[in-house]
Design an enzyme around this catalytic site. Structure first.
Site, PDB file in Angstrom:
ATOM      1  N   GLU A  22      14.530  11.210   1.625  1.00 30.29           N
ATOM      2  CA  GLU A  22      14.713  12.027   0.429  1.00 30.29           C
ATOM      3  C   GLU A  22      14.932  11.153  -0.799  1.00 30.29           C
ATOM      4  OE1 GLU A  22      15.109  15.249  -2.127  1.00 30.29           O
ATOM      5  OE2 GLU A  22      14.286  15.162  -0.111  1.00 30.29           O
ATOM      6  N   GLY A  78      14.435  -6.622  -6.497  1.00 30.76           N
ATOM      7  CA  GLY A  78      13.728  -7.884  -6.302  1.00 30.76           C
ATOM      8  C   GLY A  78      14.397  -8.814  -5.309  1.00 30.76           C
ATOM      9  N   TYR A 125       5.331   0.299  -2.002  1.00 32.07           N
ATOM     10  CA  TYR A 125       5.031   1.069  -0.790  1.00 32.07           C
ATOM     11  C   TYR A 125       3.676   0.675  -0.208  1.00 32.07           C
ATOM     12  CZ  TYR A 125       8.931   3.984  -2.375  1.00 32.07           C
ATOM     13  OH  TYR A 125      10.151   4.434  -2.793  1.00 32.07           O
TER      14      TYR A 125
END
Length: 158
Positions: free
Chosen positions: A82, A92, A130
């Site tokens: 979620e 980073g 991603y």
């Protein structure tokens, strides 16, 4: 850095992170959750979700909040992320990857067929991250949502 399951002592940190995430996502006034609501949802008699906390040098640096969904096609449950948030100071440094890896391990340990989440279409840094870890966008799917009056009307209560 460590990633650990959240405890009830983390509720105030989780709510702070939720508010910071809402501000990042350009919705700073949208958070309705309170500490008692999150405590019940995460640690009550019937938890609705779980959370993991990432710590760097003993300080909270991010969190992931997740729950199970179910796929009729696979006949197995999945893990749905979620919220994922990393503080600006910790970005980073591998915190987001560590949180996602932790959840991927939970998904495998629990026999989940999928690990899924949504991302805002304008959040290019997140989308790039991603894709770099192997996630695939579900281009043909769009999220649908009912809230407020529309939800009540459909239920015949408004």
């Amino acid at each position: 850095m460590i990633v650990r399951p959240a405890t009830s002592a983390d509720v105030s940190v989780i709510l702070r992170f939720v508010r910071e995430l809402a501000a990042y996502e350009r919705e700073p006034d949208a958070v309705e959750a309170t500490e008692p609501m999150l405590a019940e949802a995460l640690f009550g008699a019937v938890p609705a979700a779980e959370a993991a906390i990432a710590e760097v040098d003993g300080e909270p640096a991010g969190f992931a909040l997740f729950f199970h969904n179910f796929s009729t096609w696979t006949g197995r449950r999945g893990l749905y992320l979620e919220d994922l948030y990393v503080t600006p100071a910790a970005r980073g440094r591998g915190v987001g990857r560590a949180l996602l890896a932790h959840l991927a391990g939970i998904a495998l340990d629990r026999g989940c067929a999928r690990f899924e989440w949504s991302v805002l279409d304008w959040n290019e840094p997140a989308i790039g991250f991603y894709r770099a870890i192997g996630a695939v966008g579900m281009e043909e799917w769009t999220v649908q949502r009912l809230t407020g009056d529309a939800l009540a009307r459909l239920a015949g209560r408004g």
